[in-house]
Design a protein around this motif. Structure first.
Motif, PDB file in Angstrom:
ATOM      1  N   LYS A 113      28.884 -41.310 -34.213  1.00 14.40           N
ATOM      2  CA  LYS A 113      29.188 -41.710 -35.586  1.00 14.40           C
ATOM      3  C   LYS A 113      30.193 -40.756 -36.226  1.00 14.40           C
ATOM      4  CE  LYS A 113      24.820 -44.056 -36.654  1.00 14.40           C
ATOM      5  NZ  LYS A 113      23.590 -44.036 -37.498  1.00 14.40           N
ATOM      6  N   ARG A 114      30.068 -39.474 -35.913  1.00 17.49           N
ATOM      7  CA  ARG A 114      30.955 -38.483 -36.533  1.00 17.49           C
ATOM      8  C   ARG A 114      32.348 -38.523 -35.922  1.00 17.49           C
ATOM      9  NH1 ARG A 114      30.801 -34.008 -39.718  1.00 17.49           N
ATOM     10  NH2 ARG A 114      32.327 -32.373 -39.261  1.00 17.49           N
ATOM     11  N   TYR A 115      32.401 -38.664 -34.615  1.00 15.78           N
ATOM     12  CA  TYR A 115      33.689 -38.691 -33.929  1.00 15.78           C
ATOM     13  C   TYR A 115      33.984 -40.145 -33.546  1.00 15.78           C
ATOM     14  CZ  TYR A 115      32.857 -33.690 -33.951  1.00 15.78           C
ATOM     15  OH  TYR A 115      32.591 -32.402 -34.351  1.00 15.78           O
ATOM     16  N   THR A 116      34.020 -40.431 -32.274  1.00 13.29           N
ATOM     17  CA  THR A 116      34.272 -41.803 -31.845  1.00 13.29           C
ATOM     18  C   THR A 116      33.481 -42.094 -30.581  1.00 13.29           C
ATOM     19  OG1 THR A 116      36.153 -41.166 -30.449  1.00 13.29           O
ATOM     20  CG2 THR A 116      36.638 -41.754 -32.752  1.00 13.29           C
ATOM     21  N   GLU A 117      33.366 -43.366 -30.251  1.00 13.94           N
ATOM     22  CA  GLU A 117      32.707 -43.751 -29.008  1.00 13.94           C
ATOM     23  C   GLU A 117      33.475 -43.202 -27.813  1.00 13.94           C
ATOM     24  OE1 GLU A 117      31.464 -47.836 -26.588  1.00 13.94           O
ATOM     25  OE2 GLU A 117      32.157 -47.933 -28.667  1.00 13.94           O
ATOM     26  N   ARG A 118      34.803 -43.160 -27.945  1.00 17.18           N
ATOM     27  CA  ARG A 118      35.648 -42.624 -26.877  1.00 17.18           C
ATOM     28  C   ARG A 118      35.347 -41.153 -26.637  1.00 17.18           C
ATOM     29  NH1 ARG A 118      42.163 -41.804 -27.350  1.00 17.18           N
ATOM     30  NH2 ARG A 118      42.591 -41.273 -25.180  1.00 17.18           N
ATOM     31  N   PHE A 119      35.172 -40.402 -27.727  1.00 11.23           N
ATOM     32  CA  PHE A 119      34.864 -38.974 -27.627  1.00 11.23           C
ATOM     33  C   PHE A 119      33.558 -38.767 -26.871  1.00 11.23           C
ATOM     34  CE2 PHE A 119      32.585 -35.288 -29.170  1.00 11.23           C
ATOM     35  CZ  PHE A 119      33.535 -34.275 -29.148  1.00 11.23           C
ATOM     36  N   VAL A 120      32.509 -39.480 -27.277  1.00 14.54           N
ATOM     37  CA  VAL A 120      31.199 -39.332 -26.645  1.00 14.54           C
ATOM     38  C   VAL A 120      31.250 -39.784 -25.194  1.00 14.54           C
ATOM     39  CG1 VAL A 120      28.801 -40.117 -26.691  1.00 14.54           C
ATOM     40  CG2 VAL A 120      29.956 -39.538 -28.822  1.00 14.54           C
ATOM     41  N   SER A 121      32.047 -40.808 -24.908  1.00 10.36           N
ATOM     42  CA  SER A 121      32.175 -41.293 -23.537  1.00 10.36           C
ATOM     43  C   SER A 121      32.761 -40.210 -22.634  1.00 10.36           C
ATOM     44  CB  SER A 121      33.069 -42.532 -23.509  1.00 10.36           C
ATOM     45  OG  SER A 121      33.294 -42.959 -22.174  1.00 10.36           O
ATOM     46  N   ARG A 122      33.759 -39.484 -23.128  1.00 15.04           N
ATOM     47  CA  ARG A 122      34.367 -38.399 -22.350  1.00 15.04           C
ATOM     48  C   ARG A 122      33.346 -37.288 -22.092  1.00 15.04           C
ATOM     49  NH1 ARG A 122      38.535 -38.948 -19.379  1.00 15.04           N
ATOM     50  NH2 ARG A 122      39.708 -37.081 -19.943  1.00 15.04           N
ATOM     51  N   VAL A 123      32.566 -36.970 -23.125  1.00 14.32           N
ATOM     52  CA  VAL A 123      31.565 -35.912 -22.987  1.00 14.32           C
ATOM     53  C   VAL A 123      30.479 -36.318 -21.997  1.00 14.32           C
ATOM     54  CG1 VAL A 123      29.756 -34.641 -24.199  1.00 14.32           C
ATOM     55  CG2 VAL A 123      32.000 -34.934 -25.269  1.00 14.32           C
ATOM     56  N   ILE A 124      29.984 -37.548 -22.132  1.00 15.04           N
ATOM     57  CA  ILE A 124      28.939 -38.016 -21.226  1.00 15.04           C
ATOM     58  C   ILE A 124      29.436 -38.038 -19.784  1.00 15.04           C
ATOM     59  CG2 ILE A 124      27.573 -40.042 -20.568  1.00 15.04           C
ATOM     60  CD1 ILE A 124      27.280 -40.710 -23.512  1.00 15.04           C
ATOM     61  N   GLY A 125      30.696 -38.422 -19.606  1.00 15.86           N
ATOM     62  CA  GLY A 125      31.225 -38.549 -18.260  1.00 15.86           C
ATOM     63  C   GLY A 125      31.547 -37.236 -17.579  1.00 15.86           C
ATOM     64  N   PHE A 126      31.849 -36.192 -18.369  1.00 14.52           N
ATOM     65  CA  PHE A 126      32.336 -34.947 -17.745  1.00 14.52           C
ATOM     66  C   PHE A 126      31.511 -33.711 -18.099  1.00 14.52           C
ATOM     67  CE2 PHE A 126      35.978 -37.779 -17.671  1.00 14.52           C
ATOM     68  CZ  PHE A 126      36.500 -37.567 -16.417  1.00 14.52           C
ATOM     69  N   TYR A 127      30.396 -33.875 -18.813  1.00 16.84           N
ATOM     70  CA  TYR A 127      29.555 -32.729 -19.178  1.00 16.84           C
ATOM     71  C   TYR A 127      28.143 -32.931 -18.662  1.00 16.84           C
ATOM     72  CZ  TYR A 127      32.952 -30.684 -22.443  1.00 16.84           C
ATOM     73  OH  TYR A 127      34.041 -30.083 -23.001  1.00 16.84           O
ATOM     74  N   ASP A 128      27.528 -31.825 -18.213  1.00 13.13           N
ATOM     75  CA  ASP A 128      26.108 -31.839 -17.885  1.00 13.13           C
ATOM     76  C   ASP A 128      25.334 -31.542 -19.166  1.00 13.13           C
ATOM     77  OD1 ASP A 128      26.630 -32.351 -15.238  1.00 13.13           O
ATOM     78  OD2 ASP A 128      26.570 -30.235 -14.647  1.00 13.13           O
ATOM     79  N   ARG A 129      24.514 -32.483 -19.586  1.00 10.17           N
ATOM     80  CA  ARG A 129      23.785 -32.322 -20.840  1.00 10.17           C
ATOM     81  C   ARG A 129      22.464 -31.609 -20.605  1.00 10.17           C
ATOM     82  NH1 ARG A 129      20.843 -36.995 -24.378  1.00 10.17           N
ATOM     83  NH2 ARG A 129      20.153 -35.662 -26.096  1.00 10.17           N
ATOM     84  N   LEU A 130      22.219 -30.569 -21.408  1.00  8.58           N
ATOM     85  CA  LEU A 130      20.978 -29.802 -21.327  1.00  8.58           C
ATOM     86  C   LEU A 130      20.272 -29.885 -22.681  1.00  8.58           C
ATOM     87  CD1 LEU A 130      22.269 -26.614 -19.444  1.00  8.58           C
ATOM     88  CD2 LEU A 130      21.299 -28.701 -18.476  1.00  8.58           C
ATOM     89  N   PRO A 131      19.237 -30.733 -22.793  1.00 12.02           N
ATOM     90  CA  PRO A 131      18.524 -30.894 -24.073  1.00 12.02           C
ATOM     91  C   PRO A 131      17.503 -29.773 -24.302  1.00 12.02           C
ATOM     92  CG  PRO A 131      17.686 -32.457 -22.459  1.00 12.02           C
ATOM     93  CD  PRO A 131      18.793 -31.712 -21.780  1.00 12.02           C
ATOM     94  N   PHE A 132      17.740 -28.948 -25.319  1.00 14.00           N
ATOM     95  CA  PHE A 132      16.834 -27.858 -25.669  1.00 14.00           C
ATOM     96  C   PHE A 132      15.672 -28.407 -26.495  1.00 14.00           C
ATOM     97  CE2 PHE A 132      20.315 -25.639 -24.104  1.00 14.00           C
ATOM     98  CZ  PHE A 132      20.145 -24.271 -24.111  1.00 14.00           C
ATOM     99  N   ARG A 133      14.483 -27.863 -26.247  1.00 11.05           N
ATOM    100  CA  ARG A 133      13.284 -28.309 -26.968  1.00 11.05           C
ATOM    101  C   ARG A 133      12.503 -27.110 -27.460  1.00 11.05           C
ATOM    102  NH1 ARG A 133      10.815 -32.311 -22.584  1.00 11.05           N
ATOM    103  NH2 ARG A 133       9.018 -31.032 -23.126  1.00 11.05           N
ATOM    104  N   GLY A 134      11.638 -27.346 -28.457  1.00  8.13           N
ATOM    105  CA  GLY A 134      10.784 -26.287 -28.976  1.00  8.13           C
ATOM    106  C   GLY A 134      10.843 -26.197 -30.480  1.00  8.13           C
ATOM    107  N   LYS A 135      10.349 -25.072 -30.996  1.00 10.75           N
ATOM    108  CA  LYS A 135      10.348 -24.797 -32.430  1.00 10.75           C
ATOM    109  C   LYS A 135      11.300 -23.640 -32.717  1.00 10.75           C
ATOM    110  CE  LYS A 135       5.596 -26.388 -33.160  1.00 10.75           C
ATOM    111  NZ  LYS A 135       4.236 -26.031 -33.668  1.00 10.75           N
ATOM    112  N   ASP A 136      11.852 -23.645 -33.902  1.00  9.40           N
ATOM    113  CA  ASP A 136      12.858 -22.664 -34.323  1.00  9.40           C
ATOM    114  C   ASP A 136      12.388 -21.239 -34.024  1.00  9.40           C
ATOM    115  OD1 ASP A 136      14.626 -20.990 -35.699  1.00  9.40           O
ATOM    116  OD2 ASP A 136      15.031 -22.504 -37.203  1.00  9.40           O
ATOM    117  N   ILE A 137      13.062 -20.576 -33.089  1.00 13.87           N
ATOM    118  CA  ILE A 137      12.667 -19.222 -32.686  1.00 13.87           C
ATOM    119  C   ILE A 137      12.922 -18.224 -33.800  1.00 13.87           C
ATOM    120  CG2 ILE A 137      13.169 -17.332 -31.075  1.00 13.87           C
ATOM    121  CD1 ILE A 137      13.769 -19.452 -28.973  1.00 13.87           C
ATOM    122  N   ARG A 138      14.039 -18.385 -34.507  1.00 10.75           N
ATOM    123  CA  ARG A 138      14.335 -17.456 -35.615  1.00 10.75           C
ATOM    124  C   ARG A 138      13.243 -17.523 -36.671  1.00 10.75           C
ATOM    125  NH1 ARG A 138      19.761 -19.096 -34.324  1.00 10.75           N
ATOM    126  NH2 ARG A 138      19.621 -20.900 -35.703  1.00 10.75           N
TER     127      ARG A 138
END
Length: 260
Positions: A223-248
């Motif tokens: 929504k912020r950028y474009t579908e094209r932008f996200v498509s490039r990221v999905i195609g060429f980046y390994d996504r690592l989803p962080f989970r948990g509660k705010d450590i700070r």
């Protein structure tokens, strides 16, 4: 008379154990003779120094020395499994090990990483830990928030001179490892979004590794950028989803845990 003077000069040099080479200026750059210019144009040595200064300025705000793999603690993540899914701690252990292997085997054509998840989950910590390892291996690393890069790109767009050139853009495209922190938090404008996309796209084409961290979901990025932008990221980046509660927040509410 000229030949006689030249011989006299040579005799004087020989009498003092010198050669003509000994009295010639020892220029750092023989091309421009340390003037910074060749035929009225900026010499490559001068431009290289400008880039080095810009590189140092960009990294000045980076707490590279404050983050390492050794001081990353998994104890802040819950080890409780819900609905049969892996616990936050197990998820983060896998991410930690992945990042560690990435840093240990880092090279100029390593892959791209996308760190996603809420604030305070260790995305910046692990990206800086990778940066520190890459720097120790002798690679050139540029780290900064998307907002910092956006401001630099915008400023240079409107204050461009022959001497300043496109220092930030060149560094973002040329460095061995680029780390863009807090993507999506920068001031939004058509120029900034286009510039960020072009940097990411250029580095993909050049096969230069980039690490992006963001608090936004993939849908929010689209929504912020474009579908094209996200498509490039999905195609060429390994996504690592962080989970948990705010450590700070955990450290602030329970200082004793921070000491432990």
């Amino acid at each position: 008379e000229n030949l006689s003077l030249q011989k006299q000069f040579a005799d004087l040099l020989a009498a003092h154990g010198l050669t003509r080479a000994d009295i010639e200026p020892q220029y750092t750059c023989k091309r421009c003779e340390d003037t910074g210019y060749v035929d009225g144009r900026i010499c490559s040595c001068y431009r290289s120094l400008l880039k080095q200064i810009a590189y140092e300025n960009l990294n000045r705000i980076s707490p590279l020395t404050l983050s390492s793999f050794e001081d990353f603690s998994l104890l802040y993540y819950s080890d409780v499994s819900v609905n049969g899914e892996r616990s936050d701690r197990e998820q983060m252990r896998n991410i930690f090990n992945y990042c560690r292997r990435y840093a240990d085997n880092f090279k100029k054509d390593s892959g791209n990483l996308l760190f996603t998840g809420a604030t305070g989950l260790g995305k910046t910590h692990l990206s800086l830990a990778i940066a520190a390892e890459a720097i120790n291996k002798g690679f050139g690393v540029v780290y900064g928030t998307a907002q910092t890069f956006a401001l630099s790109l915008e400023r240079e767009r409107f204050t461009r001179t022959e001497e300043s050139g496109d220092d930030t853009l060149d560094l973002l495209n040329d460095c061995d490892l680029l780390i863009i922190d807090d993507l999506g938090m920068e001031i939004s404008s058509s120029y900034i979004m286009s510039a960020i996309y072009n940097v990411i796209d250029t580095r993909i084409m050049l096969k230069k590794p980039t690490i992006i961290s963001t608090n936004l979901s993939m849908l929010e990025l689209e929504k912020r950028y474009t579908e094209r932008f996200v498509s490039r990221v999905i195609g060429f980046y390994d996504r690592l989803p962080f989970r948990g509660k705010d450590i700070r927040m955990q450290k602030k509410l329970n200082p004793q845990n921070k000491q432990n």
